[in-house]
Design a protein around this motif. Structure first.
Motif, PDB file in Angstrom:
ATOM      1  N   GLN A  60       0.848  -1.201   0.000  1.00 49.00           N
ATOM      2  CA  GLN A  60       0.000   0.000   0.000  1.00 49.00           C
ATOM      3  C   GLN A  60       0.883   1.251   0.000  1.00 49.00           C
ATOM      4  O   GLN A  60       0.700   2.179   0.785  1.00 49.00           O
ATOM      5  N   LEU A  61       1.867   1.237  -0.910  1.00 50.21           N
ATOM      6  CA  LEU A  61       2.881   2.286  -0.975  1.00 50.21           C
ATOM      7  C   LEU A  61       2.903   2.927  -2.357  1.00 50.21           C
ATOM      8  O   LEU A  61       3.019   2.243  -3.369  1.00 50.21           O
ATOM      9  N   VAL A  62       2.813   4.255  -2.359  1.00 48.48           N
ATOM     10  CA  VAL A  62       2.996   5.063  -3.562  1.00 48.48           C
ATOM     11  C   VAL A  62       4.335   5.769  -3.435  1.00 48.48           C
ATOM     12  O   VAL A  62       4.687   6.261  -2.355  1.00 48.48           O
ATOM     13  N   ILE A  63       5.073   5.815  -4.517  1.00 55.05           N
ATOM     14  CA  ILE A  63       6.307   6.596  -4.578  1.00 55.05           C
ATOM     15  C   ILE A  63       6.111   7.642  -5.664  1.00 55.05           C
ATOM     16  O   ILE A  63       5.824   7.312  -6.813  1.00 55.05           O
ATOM     17  N   GLU A  88      -6.217   8.819   2.968  1.00 53.12           N
ATOM     18  CA  GLU A  88      -7.585   8.444   3.352  1.00 53.12           C
ATOM     19  C   GLU A  88      -7.945   7.051   2.846  1.00 53.12           C
ATOM     20  O   GLU A  88      -8.769   6.364   3.445  1.00 53.12           O
ATOM     21  N   LEU A  89      -7.324   6.629   1.747  1.00 51.22           N
ATOM     22  CA  LEU A  89      -7.523   5.286   1.208  1.00 51.22           C
ATOM     23  C   LEU A  89      -6.596   4.271   1.867  1.00 51.22           C
ATOM     24  O   LEU A  89      -6.502   3.131   1.429  1.00 51.22           O
ATOM     25  N   ASP A  90      -5.896   4.714   2.913  1.00 55.29           N
ATOM     26  CA  ASP A  90      -4.930   3.898   3.662  1.00 55.29           C
ATOM     27  C   ASP A  90      -3.731   3.496   2.800  1.00 55.29           C
ATOM     28  O   ASP A  90      -3.188   2.401   2.918  1.00 55.29           O
ATOM     29  N   ILE A  91      -3.336   4.420   1.930  1.00 58.65           N
ATOM     30  CA  ILE A  91      -2.157   4.246   1.089  1.00 58.65           C
ATOM     31  C   ILE A  91      -1.118   5.253   1.557  1.00 58.65           C
ATOM     32  O   ILE A  91      -1.412   6.429   1.731  1.00 58.65           O
ATOM     33  N   ARG A  92       0.100   4.780   1.768  1.00 63.33           N
ATOM     34  CA  ARG A  92       1.203   5.644   2.186  1.00 63.33           C
ATOM     35  C   ARG A  92       1.880   6.231   0.959  1.00 63.33           C
ATOM     36  O   ARG A  92       1.948   5.592  -0.091  1.00 63.33           O
ATOM     37  N   VAL A  93       2.411   7.436   1.099  1.00 62.96           N
ATOM     38  CA  VAL A  93       3.058   8.133  -0.016  1.00 62.96           C
ATOM     39  C   VAL A  93       4.453   8.565   0.392  1.00 62.96           C
ATOM     40  O   VAL A  93       4.630   9.261   1.391  1.00 62.96           O
ATOM     41  N   MET A  94       5.440   8.142  -0.384  1.00 62.19           N
ATOM     42  CA  MET A  94       6.818   8.619  -0.236  1.00 62.19           C
ATOM     43  C   MET A  94       7.082   9.553  -1.413  1.00 62.19           C
ATOM     44  O   MET A  94       6.732   9.238  -2.543  1.00 62.19           O
ATOM     45  N   SER A 114      13.769   0.676   4.113  1.00 59.20           N
ATOM     46  CA  SER A 114      13.387   0.848   5.510  1.00 59.20           C
ATOM     47  C   SER A 114      11.882   0.676   5.682  1.00 59.20           C
ATOM     48  O   SER A 114      11.424   0.016   6.629  1.00 59.20           O
ATOM     49  N   TYR A 115      11.101   1.251   4.774  1.00 59.82           N
ATOM     50  CA  TYR A 115       9.651   1.092   4.813  1.00 59.82           C
ATOM     51  C   TYR A 115       9.287  -0.392   4.706  1.00 59.82           C
ATOM     52  O   TYR A 115       8.477  -0.900   5.483  1.00 59.82           O
ATOM     53  N   ILE A 116       9.885  -1.077   3.752  1.00 63.04           N
ATOM     54  CA  ILE A 116       9.588  -2.498   3.534  1.00 63.04           C
ATOM     55  C   ILE A 116       9.944  -3.322   4.760  1.00 63.04           C
ATOM     56  O   ILE A 116       9.159  -4.167   5.211  1.00 63.04           O
ATOM     57  N   LEU A 117      11.115  -3.099   5.329  1.00 65.55           N
ATOM     58  CA  LEU A 117      11.540  -3.873   6.493  1.00 65.55           C
ATOM     59  C   LEU A 117      10.643  -3.612   7.702  1.00 65.55           C
ATOM     60  O   LEU A 117      10.321  -4.545   8.440  1.00 65.55           O
ATOM     61  N   LEU A 125       1.313  -0.923   8.217  1.00 66.70           N
ATOM     62  CA  LEU A 125       1.836   0.079   7.294  1.00 66.70           C
ATOM     63  C   LEU A 125       2.571   1.152   8.066  1.00 66.70           C
ATOM     64  O   LEU A 125       1.980   1.836   8.909  1.00 66.70           O
ATOM     65  N   PRO A 126       3.878   1.317   7.840  1.00 67.98           N
ATOM     66  CA  PRO A 126       4.652   2.337   8.570  1.00 67.98           C
ATOM     67  C   PRO A 126       4.217   3.738   8.202  1.00 67.98           C
ATOM     68  O   PRO A 126       3.721   4.000   7.112  1.00 67.98           O
ATOM     69  N   LEU A 127       4.436   4.643   9.136  1.00 71.09           N
ATOM     70  CA  LEU A 127       4.240   6.057   8.847  1.00 71.09           C
ATOM     71  C   LEU A 127       5.388   6.513   7.968  1.00 71.09           C
ATOM     72  O   LEU A 127       6.512   6.001   8.056  1.00 71.09           O
ATOM     73  N   ILE A 128       5.136   7.484   7.132  1.00 70.33           N
ATOM     74  CA  ILE A 128       6.155   7.992   6.211  1.00 70.33           C
ATOM     75  C   ILE A 128       6.790   9.220   6.823  1.00 70.33           C
ATOM     76  O   ILE A 128       6.114  10.141   7.263  1.00 70.33           O
ATOM     77  N   LYS A 129       8.110   9.233   6.817  1.00 66.78           N
ATOM     78  CA  LYS A 129       8.873  10.388   7.263  1.00 66.78           C
ATOM     79  C   LYS A 129       9.063  11.327   6.082  1.00 66.78           C
ATOM     80  O   LYS A 129       8.937  10.922   4.940  1.00 66.78           O
ATOM     81  N   ASP A 130       9.411  12.551   6.357  1.00 68.49           N
ATOM     82  CA  ASP A 130       9.722  13.512   5.305  1.00 68.49           C
ATOM     83  C   ASP A 130      11.142  13.215   4.818  1.00 68.49           C
ATOM     84  O   ASP A 130      12.090  13.275   5.581  1.00 68.49           O
ATOM     85  N   TYR A 131      11.274  12.885   3.540  1.00 70.04           N
ATOM     86  CA  TYR A 131      12.574  12.531   2.996  1.00 70.04           C
ATOM     87  C   TYR A 131      13.235  13.695   2.269  1.00 70.04           C
ATOM     88  O   TYR A 131      14.028  13.514   1.380  1.00 70.04           O
ATOM     89  N   GLY A 132      12.868  14.908   2.648  1.00 73.33           N
ATOM     90  CA  GLY A 132      13.628  16.061   2.206  1.00 73.33           C
ATOM     91  C   GLY A 132      13.246  16.651   0.867  1.00 73.33           C
ATOM     92  O   GLY A 132      14.026  17.344   0.262  1.00 73.33           O
ATOM     93  N   VAL A 133      12.058  16.375   0.371  1.00 72.38           N
ATOM     94  CA  VAL A 133      11.634  16.991  -0.891  1.00 72.38           C
ATOM     95  C   VAL A 133      11.313  18.436  -0.628  1.00 72.38           C
ATOM     96  O   VAL A 133      10.727  18.788   0.349  1.00 72.38           O
TER      97      VAL A 133
END
Length: 133
Positions: A60-63, A88-94, A114-117, A125-133
């Motif tokens: 459930q991951l969008v990149i 809201e659809l329970d999809i995480r976004v990186m 890291s998300y996968i592990l 489903l892990p929470l997504i951190k801000d990866y500096g965009v």
């Protein structure tokens, strides 16, 4: 989980796949054919009323890859709404910038890994951190 999408986006998604950016091509080389821990990623995937750059249903991951245009306030605001709807659809976004993909691929891959592990370890489903965009 069955992902619903607007069928009118199917042809546009095909066109986007055929006209990928350099950063999309570069990341796709690392994600395709289960190279990332055997997870199946799709590119330019319609979800709801959006097309996402990369999607893994099992995770459930969008990149999303953000180029220069994403610094424009109107585009950034659309990105915020898109992320909110996907959440809201329970999809995480990186989100990663084109610059990160082209100049720091090892850290981009580490963030995805890291998300996968975390997902494999907890089954949540892990929470997504801000990866500096």
């Amino acid at each position: 989980m069955k992902i619903k999408y607007n069928p009118k986006l199917k042809e546009l998604a095909r066109q986007l796949r055929n006209n990928a950016t350099k950063s999309e091509i570069r990341l796709w080389q690392k994600l395709k054919r289960g190279q990332m821990y055997s997870y199946d990623f799709h590119r330019q995937k319609p979800i709801d009323n959006y097309i996402v750059d990369f999607f893994c249903n099992k995770l459930q991951l969008v990149i999303e890859l953000d180029g220069y245009s994403h610094q424009i306030i109107e585009v950034w605001e659309k990105d915020v709404l898109k992320t909110k709807k996907l959440n809201e659809l329970d999809i995480r976004v990186m989100r990663f910038s084109d610059h990160q993909i082209m100049n720091d691929m090892s850290n981009v891959l580490r963030a995805i890994e890291s998300y996968i592990l975390q997902f494999e370890e907890t089954g949540v489903l892990p929470l997504i951190k801000d990866y500096g965009v």
